[in-house]
Design a protein around this motif. Structure first.
Motif, PDB file in Angstrom:
ATOM      1  N   SER A 334       0.904  -1.163   0.173  1.00  0.00           N
ATOM      2  CA  SER A 334      -0.173  -0.169  -0.133  1.00  0.00           C
ATOM      3  C   SER A 334       0.849   1.143  -0.016  1.00  0.00           C
ATOM      4  O   SER A 334       0.392   2.367  -0.488  1.00  0.00           O
ATOM      5  N   CYS A 335       2.024   1.256   0.399  1.00  0.00           N
ATOM      6  CA  CYS A 335       2.874   2.509   0.462  1.00  0.00           C
ATOM      7  C   CYS A 335       4.490   1.992  -0.165  1.00  0.00           C
ATOM      8  O   CYS A 335       5.107   1.217   0.499  1.00  0.00           O
ATOM      9  N   CYS A 336       4.565   2.601  -1.308  1.00  0.00           N
ATOM     10  CA  CYS A 336       5.753   2.341  -2.098  1.00  0.00           C
ATOM     11  C   CYS A 336       7.121   2.660  -1.145  1.00  0.00           C
ATOM     12  O   CYS A 336       8.083   1.760  -1.320  1.00  0.00           O
ATOM     13  N   PHE A 337       6.783   3.519  -0.486  1.00  0.00           N
ATOM     14  CA  PHE A 337       8.024   3.838   0.406  1.00  0.00           C
ATOM     15  C   PHE A 337       8.499   2.843   1.578  1.00  0.00           C
ATOM     16  O   PHE A 337       9.654   2.752   1.864  1.00  0.00           O
ATOM     17  N   GLU A 338       7.553   1.936   2.170  1.00  0.00           N
ATOM     18  CA  GLU A 338       7.606   1.034   3.125  1.00  0.00           C
ATOM     19  C   GLU A 338       8.286   0.041   2.444  1.00  0.00           C
ATOM     20  O   GLU A 338       9.197  -0.597   2.901  1.00  0.00           O
ATOM     21  N   LEU A 368      -9.782  -2.388  -6.664  1.00  0.00           N
ATOM     22  CA  LEU A 368     -10.217  -1.387  -6.790  1.00  0.00           C
ATOM     23  C   LEU A 368     -10.244  -0.371  -5.562  1.00  0.00           C
ATOM     24  O   LEU A 368      -9.529   0.694  -5.232  1.00  0.00           O
ATOM     25  N   GLU A 369     -10.843  -1.056  -4.414  1.00  0.00           N
ATOM     26  CA  GLU A 369     -10.657  -0.249  -3.099  1.00  0.00           C
ATOM     27  C   GLU A 369      -9.353   0.067  -2.647  1.00  0.00           C
ATOM     28  O   GLU A 369      -9.211   0.945  -2.125  1.00  0.00           O
ATOM     29  N   TYR A 370      -8.512  -0.958  -2.682  1.00  0.00           N
ATOM     30  CA  TYR A 370      -7.182  -0.761  -2.255  1.00  0.00           C
ATOM     31  C   TYR A 370      -6.512   0.304  -2.873  1.00  0.00           C
ATOM     32  O   TYR A 370      -5.738   1.045  -2.304  1.00  0.00           O
ATOM     33  N   SER A 371      -6.637   0.434  -4.458  1.00  0.00           N
ATOM     34  CA  SER A 371      -6.155   1.221  -5.261  1.00  0.00           C
ATOM     35  C   SER A 371      -6.568   2.608  -4.758  1.00  0.00           C
ATOM     36  O   SER A 371      -5.782   3.736  -4.996  1.00  0.00           O
ATOM     37  N   LEU A 372      -7.835   2.825  -4.130  1.00  0.00           N
ATOM     38  CA  LEU A 372      -8.444   4.042  -3.709  1.00  0.00           C
ATOM     39  C   LEU A 372      -7.895   4.201  -2.198  1.00  0.00           C
ATOM     40  O   LEU A 372      -8.364   5.376  -1.584  1.00  0.00           O
ATOM     41  N   GLY A 373      -7.213   3.466  -1.598  1.00  0.00           N
ATOM     42  CA  GLY A 373      -6.582   3.908  -0.229  1.00  0.00           C
ATOM     43  C   GLY A 373      -7.248   2.741   0.924  1.00  0.00           C
ATOM     44  O   GLY A 373      -6.853   3.159   2.108  1.00  0.00           O
TER      45      GLY A 373
END
Ligand code: SF4
Ligand code: SF4
Length: 410
Positions: A334-338, A368-373
């Motif tokens: 969910s976070c590319c930085f992590e 889709l839900e994941y892509s929206l946060g």
């Protein structure tokens, strides 16, 4: 945002958007045409009554992309008199007079049927692609249209920038490695087994031009998936001249090159950028030259949000407002930085038990839900150590070169 009704979080919006018939593209300009072309590419333009809107304060054309051009006043009259607002959507593609016009007609920017086209607002609730088109496509046609995908092709880089968000400065040279073609193939096959179309897919690094397998990546995309990707590009630090085999593959894959311009801090970039541009011109490969005013420093060594409870962490993550996912190991993080810190072995990948969804095990609607946060916890554990990109963000100069350093591993 924490999942409370997984698989149904967007049902209400989806039903509402599936009824939309009238699309007003505000801006008979290049961005307006890009918006229209995207609808044509998705093969859904004939499902809408599409009208362009342009400011009456400018000289107007009567037609754009074969559709009528009307004034904002005419659009608002149509919205008030002729149609239900619920069946209409406005996409703002031009900044000209936008705020003045919207406020003059009390047509606020936070309404659920006014969206922005600009890709830079990708994480914002009013982004047309992420928050309208992707929901519309799934609920109306069962098609998963994903806003963006980023693939890290290598952990090697010839530069060493302060606060590199791929954490290259924490990876010892001998440990930095390329992602092989076989790994890339597995990954992209996984993604396209679930996703139907992607608006923007880019290959980044490290420095992608250092990866000898990059031409094979590009050939594979060209041969299998190019028609399902709207924007396909490679991001480079503009210090390495692409060899003939790479130029050939870029051309074949219709892949443009984002040339990050670090000329002010990196003399090699100032020297090579004109050479690379000339080569790309000669081979008729598209490119853009990008400069940004600042970078972000996540300050993970000093940030301490460990006292936050889960509600505060969720708010912190939401205010960070980044939807920068990362695709790796058959998962979406969910976070590319992590995941980037894990790749730099600053945290252990095994610690990240709740930071991803498995591509193979997730439904399209969960995607889709994941892509929206939406996520299981509403935040990631790395939020406890990260300044983020929201109100707390720390800005630093771009591409400032620093000596390589090492940290004790966790
Ligand atoms: S150019 Fe700088 S920011 Fe980009 S990957 Fe290399 S070290 Fe990191
Ligand atoms: S606060 Fe940091 S770890 Fe959390 S979502 Fe934002 S960038 Fe990612």
């Amino acid at each position: 945002m924490k999942w409370t009704n997984k698989g149904h979080e967007l049902d209400e919006l989806g039903a509402k958007y599936a009824r939309v018939r009238n699309l007003y593209i505000w801006g008979a300009c290049d961005d307006g045409k890009r918006c229209f072309d995207t609808l044509v590419w998705l093969n859904i333009s004939s499902g809408f009554n599409i009208t362009f809107v342009d400011s009456s304060l400018l000289k107007r054309q009567d037609l754009c992309c074969g559709r009528a051009v009307i004034s904002p006043e005419e659009m608002l009259i149509a919205l008030e008199l002729g149609e239900e607002r619920g069946n209409s959507v406005v996409v703002i593609c031009s900044a000209t007079y936008r705020k003045e016009m919207l406020s003059a007609f009390e047509y606020g920017e936070n309404q659920e049927n006014v969206f922005e086209w600009t890709y830079t607002s990708h994480a914002q609730k009013n982004n047309f692609i992420a928050h309208f088109l992707s929901i519309f496509m799934l609920y109306k046609y069962g098609i998963l249209f994903w806003l963006q995908m980023n693939f890290i092709s290598t952990y090697k880089c010839n530069l060493n920038c302060r606060s590199c968000l791929n954490f290259c400065d924490y990876i010892a040279n001998k440990e930095a490695k390329d992602v092989t073609f076989e790994e890339f193939k597995q990954h992209i096959d996984d993604v396209f087994s679930k996703v139907d179309f992607i608006y923007s897919f880019h290959i980044a690094g490290g420095e992608p031009f250092l990866n000898k397998d990059l031409p094979m990546y590009l050939d594979y995309v060209a041969n299998h998936y190019r028609s399902r990707i709207r924007k396909f590009f490679v991001v480079t630090n503009s210090t390495i001249t692409p060899p003939p085999r790479l130029l050939q593959a870029l051309k074949k894959a219709d892949c443009f090159v984002q040339l990050d311009d670090y000329s002010e801090t990196v003399p090699l970039c100032a020297e090579r950028l004109p050479i690379i541009k000339r080569l790309l011109d000669e081979h008729q490969i598209g490119y853009s030259v990008e400069t940004v005013p600042w970078w972000y420093d996540l300050q993970f060594e000093t940030t301490d949000n460990y006292s936050f409870d889960s509600r505060q962490l969720e708010e912190y993550r939401d205010s960070c407002n980044t939807l920068m996912h990362m695709y790796q190991y058959g998962r979406i993080y969910s976070c590319c930085f992590e995941i980037a810190t894990a790749n730099a072995r600053l945290i252990e990948i095994d610690e990240m038990t709740d930071a991803f969804i498995e591509i193979a095990e997730s439904s399209k609607i969960e995607f889709l839900e994941y892509s929206l946060g939406f996520t299981n916890k509403g935040y990631t554990d790395f939020c406890k150590r990260c300044r983020g990109l929201g109100a707390n963000a720390v800005k630093i100069p771009v591409a400032e070169q620093v000596p390589k350093r090492k940290l004790p591993r966790r």
